[in-house]
Design a protein around this motif. Structure first.
Motif, PDB file in Angstrom:
ATOM      1  N   UNK A 235      -4.033 -32.157  -9.999  1.00 26.32           N
ATOM      2  CA  UNK A 235      -3.262 -31.207  -9.301  1.00 26.32           C
ATOM      3  C   UNK A 235      -2.469 -30.190 -10.435  1.00 26.32           C
ATOM      4  N   UNK A 236      -2.545 -29.012  -9.919  1.00 31.36           N
ATOM      5  CA  UNK A 236      -1.967 -27.913 -10.597  1.00 31.36           C
ATOM      6  C   UNK A 236      -1.530 -26.773  -9.534  1.00 31.36           C
ATOM      7  N   UNK A 237      -0.611 -26.254 -10.121  1.00 27.50           N
ATOM      8  CA  UNK A 237      -0.064 -25.004  -9.125  1.00 27.50           C
ATOM      9  C   UNK A 237      -0.846 -23.608  -9.303  1.00 27.50           C
ATOM     10  N   UNK A 238      -1.088 -23.347  -8.311  1.00 29.93           N
ATOM     11  CA  UNK A 238      -2.047 -21.991  -8.255  1.00 29.93           C
ATOM     12  C   UNK A 238      -1.359 -21.194  -7.122  1.00 29.93           C
ATOM     13  N   UNK A 239      -1.904 -19.913  -7.530  1.00 27.69           N
ATOM     14  CA  UNK A 239      -1.380 -18.810  -6.473  1.00 27.69           C
ATOM     15  C   UNK A 239      -2.418 -17.754  -6.540  1.00 27.69           C
TER      16      UNK A 239
ATOM     17  N   UNK B 111      -2.604 -14.105  -1.133  1.00 28.12           N
ATOM     18  CA  UNK B 111      -1.492 -14.762  -0.517  1.00 28.12           C
ATOM     19  C   UNK B 111      -0.213 -14.597  -1.282  1.00 28.12           C
ATOM     20  N   UNK B 112       0.097 -13.303  -1.447  1.00 27.31           N
ATOM     21  CA  UNK B 112       1.321 -12.759  -2.433  1.00 27.31           C
ATOM     22  C   UNK B 112       2.329 -13.459  -2.308  1.00 27.31           C
ATOM     23  N   UNK B 113       3.184 -13.967  -3.469  1.00 25.16           N
ATOM     24  CA  UNK B 113       4.277 -14.618  -3.605  1.00 25.16           C
ATOM     25  C   UNK B 113       4.362 -16.121  -3.377  1.00 25.16           C
ATOM     26  N   UNK B 114       3.378 -16.650  -2.979  1.00 25.80           N
ATOM     27  CA  UNK B 114       3.106 -18.184  -2.484  1.00 25.80           C
ATOM     28  C   UNK B 114       2.565 -18.885  -3.711  1.00 25.80           C
ATOM     29  N   UNK B 115       2.625 -20.052  -3.903  1.00 25.07           N
ATOM     30  CA  UNK B 115       1.929 -21.009  -4.629  1.00 25.07           C
ATOM     31  C   UNK B 115       1.855 -22.368  -4.141  1.00 25.07           C
ATOM     32  N   UNK B 116       1.069 -23.232  -4.674  1.00 23.46           N
ATOM     33  CA  UNK B 116       0.819 -24.627  -4.231  1.00 23.46           C
ATOM     34  C   UNK B 116       0.000 -25.517  -4.890  1.00 23.46           C
ATOM     35  N   UNK B 117       0.446 -26.782  -4.829  1.00 28.93           N
ATOM     36  CA  UNK B 117      -0.534 -27.593  -5.858  1.00 28.93           C
ATOM     37  C   UNK B 117      -1.593 -27.910  -5.212  1.00 28.93           C
TER      38      UNK B 117
ATOM     39  N   UNK C 235     -14.639 -18.861  -7.254  1.00 29.02           N
ATOM     40  CA  UNK C 235     -15.788 -19.335  -6.640  1.00 29.02           C
ATOM     41  C   UNK C 235     -15.780 -19.746  -5.266  1.00 29.02           C
ATOM     42  N   UNK C 236     -14.397 -20.219  -5.059  1.00 29.82           N
ATOM     43  CA  UNK C 236     -13.934 -20.734  -3.669  1.00 29.82           C
ATOM     44  C   UNK C 236     -14.079 -19.587  -2.683  1.00 29.82           C
ATOM     45  N   UNK C 237     -13.436 -18.359  -3.276  1.00 36.01           N
ATOM     46  CA  UNK C 237     -13.219 -17.244  -2.520  1.00 36.01           C
ATOM     47  C   UNK C 237     -14.670 -16.627  -2.257  1.00 36.01           C
ATOM     48  N   UNK C 238     -15.768 -17.091  -2.919  1.00 38.15           N
ATOM     49  CA  UNK C 238     -17.218 -16.440  -2.557  1.00 38.15           C
ATOM     50  C   UNK C 238     -17.705 -17.410  -1.244  1.00 38.15           C
ATOM     51  N   UNK C 239     -17.060 -18.521  -0.889  1.00 40.59           N
ATOM     52  CA  UNK C 239     -17.370 -19.341   0.242  1.00 40.59           C
ATOM     53  C   UNK C 239     -16.400 -19.274   1.366  1.00 40.59           C
ATOM     54  N   UNK C 240     -15.696 -18.550   1.134  1.00 41.78           N
ATOM     55  CA  UNK C 240     -14.475 -18.220   2.396  1.00 41.78           C
ATOM     56  C   UNK C 240     -13.283 -19.337   2.173  1.00 41.78           C
ATOM     57  N   UNK C 241     -13.242 -19.684   1.023  1.00 42.48           N
ATOM     58  CA  UNK C 241     -12.062 -20.879   0.871  1.00 42.48           C
ATOM     59  C   UNK C 241     -10.847 -20.389   0.085  1.00 42.48           C
ATOM     60  N   UNK C 242      -9.797 -20.262   0.815  1.00 42.04           N
ATOM     61  CA  UNK C 242      -8.251 -19.930  -0.020  1.00 42.04           C
ATOM     62  C   UNK C 242      -7.776 -21.394  -0.604  1.00 42.04           C
ATOM     63  N   UNK C 243      -7.175 -21.347  -1.120  1.00 41.87           N
ATOM     64  CA  UNK C 243      -6.538 -22.689  -2.071  1.00 41.87           C
ATOM     65  C   UNK C 243      -5.686 -23.492  -1.032  1.00 41.87           C
TER      66      UNK C 243
ATOM     67  N   UNK D  61      11.487 -20.888  -8.659  1.00 43.90           N
ATOM     68  CA  UNK D  61      12.241 -20.539 -10.152  1.00 43.90           C
ATOM     69  C   UNK D  61      11.189 -20.158 -11.111  1.00 43.90           C
ATOM     70  N   UNK D  62       9.917 -20.186 -10.707  1.00 44.29           N
ATOM     71  CA  UNK D  62       9.056 -19.933 -12.028  1.00 44.29           C
ATOM     72  C   UNK D  62       8.143 -18.557 -11.388  1.00 44.29           C
ATOM     73  N   UNK D  63       7.944 -17.711 -12.310  1.00 46.46           N
ATOM     74  CA  UNK D  63       7.382 -16.472 -11.864  1.00 46.46           C
ATOM     75  C   UNK D  63       6.108 -16.329 -12.664  1.00 46.46           C
ATOM     76  N   UNK D  64       5.819 -17.286 -13.496  1.00 45.64           N
ATOM     77  CA  UNK D  64       4.665 -17.344 -14.587  1.00 45.64           C
ATOM     78  C   UNK D  64       3.449 -17.819 -13.853  1.00 45.64           C
ATOM     79  N   UNK D  65       3.620 -18.284 -12.530  1.00 44.93           N
ATOM     80  CA  UNK D  65       2.238 -18.698 -12.032  1.00 44.93           C
ATOM     81  C   UNK D  65       1.230 -17.685 -11.624  1.00 44.93           C
ATOM     82  N   UNK D  66       0.174 -17.745 -12.450  1.00 46.33           N
ATOM     83  CA  UNK D  66      -1.055 -16.983 -12.814  1.00 46.33           C
ATOM     84  C   UNK D  66      -1.592 -16.471 -11.276  1.00 46.33           C
ATOM     85  N   UNK D  67      -1.647 -15.279 -10.983  1.00 49.60           N
ATOM     86  CA  UNK D  67      -2.403 -15.162  -9.604  1.00 49.60           C
ATOM     87  C   UNK D  67      -3.840 -14.973  -9.933  1.00 49.60           C
ATOM     88  N   UNK D  68      -4.681 -15.237  -8.982  1.00 47.99           N
ATOM     89  CA  UNK D  68      -6.172 -14.933  -9.082  1.00 47.99           C
ATOM     90  C   UNK D  68      -6.626 -14.857  -7.657  1.00 47.99           C
TER      91      UNK D  68
END
Ligand code: NI
Length: 180
Positions: free
Chosen positions: A99-103, A107-113, A148-156, A173-180
């Motif tokens: 598991x790792x944090x993704x943004x 989905x601007x402003x959000x993150x989840x594991x 690649x999930x985006x190509x199959x209609x899948x969001x994190x 409290x962390x804004x260094x989560x890389x968005x993609x």
């Protein structure tokens, strides 16, 4: 070249299965890639998939910045230059997931594991139509799976095992989560 508008969650283009690219060197695809790169650099993201800019084609771009690579285990600590991957195929190299944090820029402003394979091989074509085949671990493997999930209609969030980890990055409290 132009900076493109990003589709946000709820837009139908993000739910579609994107079409394969027949000719990676066609003027339309060259133009798309140039605009995607300009857009990604402008927003300082880690990756971008064509459906996120309202184009339902199997094209992704991504990079692993040096600062991000440094936070990885030694074997995954290689930065990756900006890579264009057309018609990508991913193959897990082991069943291990982490598991790792993704943004996500959609989905601007959000993150989840999110659980992802820790070691993959991916194949595809570059912007000149040449074959690319690489192994990837850590964040490199994660960003490729996310794109690649985006190509199959899948969001994190559709991959999350524990929705209670979904949060606003400002609350984390962390804004260094890389968005993609
Ligand atoms: Ni995304």
């Amino acid at each position: 070249m132009s900076i493109l508008k990003i589709a946000r969650a709820g837009h139908p283009v993000l739910k579609r299965v994107a079409e394969p690219v027949a000719d990676p060197t066609s003027p339309a695809i060259r133009h798309l890639i140039a605009d995607m790169i300009e857009t990604l650099v402008d927003i300082d993201g880690a990756g971008l998939a064509a459906p996120q800019v309202h184009v339902s084609r199997r094209v992704v771009i991504f990079r692993v910045p040096e600062e991000r690579a440094k936070r990885e285990d030694r074997e995954a600590a290689e930065p990756q230059p900006l890579t264009v991957l057309i018609n990508p195929v991913i193959e897990p190299m082991s069943t291990e997931m982490a598991e790792g944090l993704e943004a996500c820029l959609s989905l601007p402003g959000l993150a989840g594991r999110v659980p992802r394979y820790t070691h993959i091989r991916y194949r595809g074509l570059d912007h000149e139509g040449r074959a690319i085949e690489r192994e990837a671990r850590g964040f490199h493997a994660r960003v490729v799976q996310h794109e690649c999930d985006h190509l199959d209609g899948i969001l994190y969030p559709m991959r999350m095992a524990d929705m209670s980890t979904l949060a606003f990055t400002t609350e984390l409290g962390r804004d260094e989560v890389e968005e993609s």
